[in-house]
Enzyme design. Structure first.
Site, short mmCIF file in Angstrom:
data_model
loop_
_atom_site.label_atom_id
_atom_site.label_comp_id
_atom_site.label_asym_id
_atom_site.label_seq_id
_atom_site.Cartn_x
_atom_site.Cartn_y
_atom_site.Cartn_z
N ASP A 190 1.10 -1.27 -0.05
CA ASP A 190 0.10 0.10 0.06
C ASP A 190 0.90 1.04 -0.28
O ASP A 190 2.14 1.04 0.18
CB ASP A 190 -0.97 0.06 1.21
CG ASP A 190 -2.13 0.79 0.93
OD1 ASP A 190 -2.34 1.81 0.27
OD2 ASP A 190 -3.26 0.60 1.63
N TRP A 191 0.42 2.33 -0.41
CA TRP A 191 1.08 3.66 -0.49
C TRP A 191 1.56 4.14 0.81
O TRP A 191 1.19 4.50 1.66
CB TRP A 191 0.14 4.63 -1.16
CG TRP A 191 0.34 4.68 -2.72
CD1 TRP A 191 0.77 5.81 -3.52
CD2 TRP A 191 0.13 3.61 -3.58
NE1 TRP A 191 0.55 5.30 -4.80
CE2 TRP A 191 0.33 4.04 -4.92
CE3 TRP A 191 -0.21 2.11 -3.43
CZ2 TRP A 191 0.09 3.13 -5.96
CZ3 TRP A 191 -0.32 1.48 -4.59
CH2 TRP A 191 -0.01 1.79 -6.00
#
Length: 875
Positions: free
Chosen positions: A286-287
């Site tokens: 995920d970012w």
């Protein structure tokens, strides 16, 4: 995902400064309650051993064999936040024909784009209980993402599962049941990927609340502590079905599991996902969820997004040039890098993106035609960034169909609905009309007007909003609208008037706080927003007939008004996306009968859900969220504790009535206590494991660098120094249990999704569904399994295992519906043997069929081979 439009959320940058803090303080596994273990599992299993991916791996291996070190590391990470048109942009390897890959949100539509469709949210899709619609919505999403030149669709979301009713992102998924979630996720994957777009199923795993999910300089991310059986039988189930459908990517979540951050949790990635489930694609962070370089590589992470490391927007990265350095100095084996690279390329080949795939033609950072090519750069060139390609086609049709067939009728006294065309209506609540400044709130981070979706990276821009008021206008309805959430004292009720009261409840991702709610519904709880309860009660005092319409992210409490005599009907329209108006009118006026069913349980009071599923607040050190309830969430919990909900999971009324009869059961595959032996792994690509020469990482001569952009090259002196260190006695401190010897794989594996024998059909069940009412309508047959009562293993009273929706049946018309249960459906996860076992092969499993989890009228027994409709329901 958790990114935002450029510079609008400083919290993203602050949260990622974690790597400036000592690695020993935040990267180590912190203490968790006894019994919750994240055991080490090394090495990362090689991909390519399943026959259905072998050709893509063959093609990928030809490229990898010809790639330099820097080319390999360049495609396993992003080029930096805001460094390109898409929310995530990999590096490229143009010399061998591999372009940059574009990764883009989100689950319900293209985020921050134009000329796209804002589809109904996942929770709305789940409420349809319609597999065909789930698949067709996925196909439409795939067409739009491909049309915009997006390589990776960051969805579907099947985590969170919905353990916590207040959880901020539950609405992105399909419901609080692993099988409903699994069908929604897998069919979306199949639909999206049928158009050549890579799906990235997310968030792996147990990311059940928004608050405290991310690691930051002062606190480690929340640790979801769960036992192995609960992991397998609840939270992993939807991911297993997604992998079985051939998903090309899996996104890792922010939180830790049993004390180990998901981005570097070798037990979850290497053991569970890649070995047991046989996942063949690539694992993406995920970012800004990655918190280490070497550790995450060894644990099985394949792609870092958006690529930034210590401090975003300063050219710092955990991988890219650092991964080149780590391979040269020997800390990351060449074998691991080759597998990372091959997995990325194989997914690209598997979807056919090597042939005639469009390039990105939009820019997630701006709606203007021209703009900065690299908005995150200190100095960026400008150019055309948006070409305004219309990808909507006829997708509004499927969006409207989903929105309409999800509408769930919870109460309808004296056939108040459908409305008569000449009804005099008084309409209350701002939720009835769209926000006059549509899309004015970044990532839908506000609750203004009709609620069509929650907020955060899972949102999309509306091309338009067909609101309920628009729908009333189009019908030529006789109505008066009060655009306020306070009941107007000037309103006068006349005999025969019908009050339509619109209320809502919102939530989203926690980089945005809306009305003091930090993603999760931490302030309002499960109450309606904007004085919704008071508005309903005020209308009920003045009007004899009140219809309540609810747009909501999940369950709300209704006890203040649900039993008031004037409240004659209640509709949940969930989150309908852009098609909120006519879809509702079709149900309100009886063009179609409502056919939606609740994808979660609605309680009478919030405490009925159980203490352990409450939101976890601030704690010193790493917040601990221990899943002490085990398998007992949502309806499983209510049934175990004997708590009567206000509305049960699967509940949904119609304007007609249905009967279920003539059920029959047939044995298909004989059961054994343990599944047949798994297939052996096939051959995988083989490469040289020699460390490449340092020159493969040197900066190209006369290369024009963009400051803050992430590159995979090293200065010559740095590369040479790293290569020299590979021959020194100073070695990387590998984690406990580290090994480079490939394993044969666990007994529960053997193919994508696990041992293929798990998915053998054990029994088929047929039932005749008849419309016994006076109008046409669709019915949903739900099948629940009850394990034999004489086994020693604790199991929930009933568990959903299959469902089917009929076509629209005319009055008196019937349809034979067929459902199935698999070996896995009748198994439990044995934590000792690490395998699925049937606890009593000859026992009598009850296969219950009905319209809702608390309305089960038919039982088929596996030992007797007979079905009966005269037995007492188990709940």
């Amino acid at each position: 995902m958790a990114t935002s439009t450029p510079y609008s959320h400083f919290s993203l940058i602050l949260l990622s400064i974690s790597s400036c803090v000592s690695g020993a303080s935040i990267h180590r596994r912190l203490a968790v309650p006894d019994g919750y273990v994240a055991a080490p599992y090394y090495p990362t299993p090689h991909g390519g051993w399943t026959a259905d991916w072998s050709e893509s791996y063959r093609k990928a291996s030809l490229l990898v064999s010809n790639m330099t070190l820097a080319e390999k590391t360049n495609i396993t990470a992003g080029t930096g936040i805001y460094m390109g048109r898409c929310v995530g942009n990999t590096g490229s390897a143009l010399r061998v024909g591999f372009p940059q890959m574009c990764l883009q949100d989100g689950p319900l539509g293209i985020r921050n784009s134009d000329h796209n469709t804002a589809f109904p949210a996942g929770i709305t899709v789940g409420a349809t209980f319609d597999k065909d619609l789930m698949r067709r919505r996925g196909e439409a999403l795939g067409e739009e993402f491909r049309g915009k030149g997006i390589n990776v669709y960051l969805g579907p979301s099947v985590g969170p599962l919905g353990r916590k009713p207040r959880g901020g992102r539950n609405w992105e998924g399909f419901g609080a049941d692993p099988v409903l979630q699994a069908f929604g996720g897998a069919l979306t994957v199949e639909g999206v990927q049928s158009k050549g777009v890579i799906a990235a199923i997310k968030h792996f795993i147990a990311n059940e609340q928004e608050m405290f999910r991310m690691y930051n300089p002062f606190q480690a991310g929340i640790s979801s502590n769960l036992d192995d059986r609960t992991l397998h039988e609840l939270y992993l189930w939807p991911f297993a079905e997604g992998v079985r459908s051939g998903v090309g990517s899996v996104m890792i979540s922010y939180n830790a599991v049993n004390g180990s951050a998901c981005s570097q949790n070798s037990y979850l990635i290497n053991n569970v996902l890649k070995d047991e489930l046989g996942f063949q694609g690539f694992v993406v962070s995920d970012w800004l969820a990655q918190i280490s370089g070497v550790s995450s590589a060894l644990a099985g992470l394949d792609m870092s997004m958006p690529g930034d490391g210590a401090v975003p927007l300063f050219g710092d990265s955990y991988w890219m040039y650092e991964l080149s350095r780590s391979v040269l100095n020997g800390s990351v084996p060449v074998d691991r890098l080759n597998d990372m690279t091959t997995r990325v390329l194989a997914a690209w080949f598997q979807m056919g993106q090597d042939s005639n795939y469009p390039s990105p033609n939009f820019d997630t950072n701006t709606q203007d035609e021209t703009g900065l090519l690299y908005p995150g750069a200190l100095f960026s060139p400008k150019g055309v960034v948006n070409e305004f390609v219309n990808v909507q086609a006829n997708h509004a049709d499927v969006a409207k169909e989903v929105a309409r067939d999800a509408i769930t009728l919870l109460k309808n006294i004296n056939n108040t609905l459908p409305l008569k065309l000449n009804s005099t209506l008084k309409v209350f609540g701002t939720d009835a009309e769209k926000n006059s400044d549509l899309n004015s709130c970044s990532d839908q981070g506000c609750d203004k007007g009709t609620l069509g979706m929650g907020w955060g990276s899972g949102s999309a821009r509306y091309p338009y909003m067909d609101s309920p008021i628009d729908g009333l206008k189009a019908r030529g309805a006789n109505y008066k609208f009060y655009d306020t959430n306070l009941f107007p004292i000037t309103d006068k009720a006349s005999p025969g008037d019908v009050a339509l009261v619109f209320i809502n409840a919102d939530s989203g991702e926690n980089y945005i706080t809306v009305e003091a709610n930090a993603g999760d519904r931490n302030i309002v709880g499960l109450k309606a927003w904007h004085n919704g309860d008071d508005l309903v009660k005020a209308a009920a005092k003045k009007y004899d007939t009140v219809v309540v319409i609810v747009h909501t992210v999940g369950p709300i409490l209704m006890e203040e008004w649900i039993d008031l005599p004037s409240v004659k009907a209640v509709l949940f329209a969930h989150l309908p996306g852009q098609e909120a108006g006519d879809s509702l009118m079709q149900v309100l006026y009886g063009d179609v009968a409502p056919s939606g069913h609740l994808p979660y349980t609605i309680a009478k009071q919030e405490s009925d859900y159980g203490e352990s599923v409450e939101l976890v607040g601030f704690q010193l050190g790493q917040p601990q969220d221990t899943f002490s309830e085990g398998l007992y969430i949502d309806y499983r919990h209510f049934n175990k504790e004997g708590i009567t909900p206000r509305f049960a999971f699967g509940h949904g009324l119609s304007y007609t009535s249905f009967s279920f009869s003539n059920a029959s059961i047939s044995s298909v595959t004989p059961l054994t206590a343990v599944p047949p032996t798994r297939p052996a792994k096939g051959e995988v690509p083989s490469y040289s494991t020699a460390i490449p020469p340092a020159s493969e990482a040197y900066w190209p001569e006369k290369f024009d660098r963009i400051w803050r952009y992430l590159y995979s090259w090293l200065d010559k002196s740095d590369a040479d120094k790293a290569a020299a260190k590979a021959n020194s006695t100073d070695k990387y401190p590998y984690p406990e249990g580290y090994s480079t010897v490939q394993k044969a794989g666990p007994a529960a594996g053997g193919a994508q999704g696990g041992n293929p024998a798990l998915f053998d059909t054990a029994y088929t069940i047929s039932v005749t569904v008849s419309n016994t009412g006076k109008v046409a309508g669709k019915a949903v047959a739900q099948l629940y399994v009850q394990f034999p009562t004489d086994i020693s293993i604790d199991t929930p009273v009933i568990q959903l295992r299959d469902f089917e929706k009929t076509r629209e049946l005319a009055p008196g018309e019937s349809q034979v519906v067929k459902m199935r249960v698999t070996r896995k459906d009748l198994s439990v996860w044995d934590t000792v043997s690490q395998n699925w076992i049937v606890p009593n092969v000859g026992g009598d499993y009850g296969l219950w069929i009905g319209e809702a989890s608390d309305k089960l009228g038919l039982r088929c027994g596996t030992s007797t081979g007979r079905c009966a409709d005269d037995v007492k329901s188990p709940v």
